[in-house]
Design an enzyme around this catalytic site. Structure first.
Site, short mmCIF file in Angstrom:
data_model
loop_
_atom_site.label_atom_id
_atom_site.label_comp_id
_atom_site.label_asym_id
_atom_site.label_seq_id
_atom_site.Cartn_x
_atom_site.Cartn_y
_atom_site.Cartn_z
N GLY A 81 -15.52 27.82 6.87
CA GLY A 81 -15.17 28.84 5.90
C GLY A 81 -16.34 29.13 4.97
O GLY A 81 -17.32 28.39 4.92
N GLN A 83 -16.59 28.70 1.93
CA GLN A 83 -16.81 27.59 1.00
C GLN A 83 -16.78 26.23 1.71
O GLN A 83 -16.39 25.21 1.14
CB GLN A 83 -15.76 27.61 -0.11
CG GLN A 83 -15.96 28.74 -1.12
CD GLN A 83 -17.27 28.59 -1.88
OE1 GLN A 83 -17.78 27.49 -2.10
NE2 GLN A 83 -17.84 29.73 -2.30
N SER A 84 -17.24 26.21 2.95
CA SER A 84 -17.23 24.97 3.75
C SER A 84 -18.16 23.91 3.17
O SER A 84 -19.35 24.13 2.99
CB SER A 84 -17.65 25.30 5.19
OG SER A 84 -17.96 24.12 5.90
N ASN A 85 -17.60 22.73 2.92
CA ASN A 85 -18.41 21.58 2.50
C ASN A 85 -19.36 21.15 3.62
O ASN A 85 -20.51 20.78 3.38
CB ASN A 85 -17.52 20.40 2.12
CG ASN A 85 -16.61 20.69 0.95
OD1 ASN A 85 -17.04 21.27 -0.04
ND2 ASN A 85 -15.36 20.32 1.07
N CYS A 87 -20.63 23.02 6.05
CA CYS A 87 -21.75 23.96 6.19
C CYS A 87 -22.78 23.73 5.10
O CYS A 87 -23.99 23.75 5.37
CB CYS A 87 -21.23 25.39 6.15
SG CYS A 87 -20.37 25.91 7.65
#
Length: 340
Positions: A81, A83-85, A87
């Site tokens: 997403g 706001q992916s941690n 990524c």
């Protein structure tokens, strides 16, 4: 406790600050104890694996990056997403190792970048945004496209699945479970329960398999933040089977105790109700511990509800694995009006 079989860990890049602290949450324990008793609550501070709060993802990426480098790759491609941690952590790992990073992101840029997305861009990662429907229906082809894109430019890319949750990333929490159990022994107790948020399944799979291999009787429970219990029961088994194929080890699946609590997902992934935000504020004010509304906040809220119901009253020690994610808190700032 010793392993039932010797484990030969694959190549690993030392990225995390280990071991992470194990701390008691005595104010939380006191407030949420019941007349019938309950466990002393501890927190394994895996949010402190690295100064940029890379959390549980960094444990997995130590092994993923090691394999990518062993294959001669100079580029990392992964997904998640906006706001992916995971990524964000991959972007930081790539910058640290001098590797290109391509992020396949679900959603769109709405205004100025914030939270994890801001860190992605500061770290120099390239970002490509896709509508959710296209993302879910065509993710395999999107990986293929970007891998070919870099190959045409003379680069070799290594593809990392959602959350680095597969038979390679699982090594992170096989090693992590070994560390956690040693911490508990040093603190003078044996944990009966280990609790974590579960969003892609890899952390829960690693903890479950690690405890199994180490002969621990601790029950690992993943508090789901999306999907459902059946999905994570299946995903954990898939990751463990993939680990067996990659490592050449065998596991008696009948001996695996895969516990999932999917009662506190709320409206959906990355969407929380007011009680979760209030729990985040309460934990911060009682313990100085910062949770996020996507993963750890939901899981800890669920844990508190279960404690209130008395479901852990026969347990003496329970460990909550804090998997990080604090950067994801800030885009949710409008959900804390009760603090004003």
């Amino acid at each position: 406790m010793t392993t039932e079989m010797p484990l030969s860990f694959p190549r690993r890049v030392d990225l995390a600050h280990l071991p992470t602290p194990l701390q008691p949450l005595d104010r939380i324990t006191e407030k949420f104890s019941t007349p019938h008793g309950g466990p002393r609550i501890w927190v394994k501070r895996d949010d402190l694996t690295e100064t940029a709060m890379s959390g549980n993802k960094l444990r997995k990426l130590e092994f993923v990056a090691g394999e990518a480098m062993a294959q001669g790759c100079d580029t990392l491609i992964t997904c998640g997403g906006v706001q992916s941690n995971h990524c964000r952590t991959t972007a930081l790992v790539g910058a640290r190792l001098g590797m290109r990073v391509q992020l396949i992101l679900r959603g769109e840029l709405d205004g100025l970048p914030d939270g994890n997305l801001l860190v992605d861009q500061l770290a120099g990662a390239s970002t490509a945004f896709y509508p959710p429907r296209e993302y879910f229906e065509d993710l395999t082809n999107l990986f293929t496209h970007w891998q070919a894109f870099y190959a045409e430019r003379g680069h070799k890319a290594f593809c990392i699945p959602t959350g680095a949750s597969d038979g390679l990333g699982i090594w992170g929490y096989i090693a992590g479970s070994e560390e956690l159990l040693a911490d508990c022994r040093d603190a003078g107790f044996i944990p009966e329960h280990i609790v974590c948020a579960t969003g892609s399944g890899g952390t829960q799979a690693g903890l479950t398999l690690g405890c199994h291999l180490l002969g621990s009787e601790a029950r690992v429970t993943g508090y789901a933040v999306c999907d459902n219990a059946a999905y994570f029961q299946r995903k954990v088994r898939e990751d463990i089977r993939h680990w067996c194929r990659l490592s050449g080890n065998t596991v008696d699946e009948s001996g695996l105790n895969i516990q999932v609590n999917a009662d506190y997902i709320g409206p959906g992934y990355a969407v929380a109700d007011e009680p979760v935000y209030r729990a985040i504020a309460e934990v911060a004010s009682l313990e100085g511990l910062l949770l996020d509304p996507v993963y750890t906040g939901k899981a800890f809220y669920g844990l508190l509800q279960e404690l209130h119901k008395g479901n852990y009253r026969d347990c003496k020690n329970l460990v909550f694995v804090h998997t990080g994610g604090q950067f994801g808190l800030f885009p949710h700032r409008e959900n804390f009006p009760f603090l004003l």
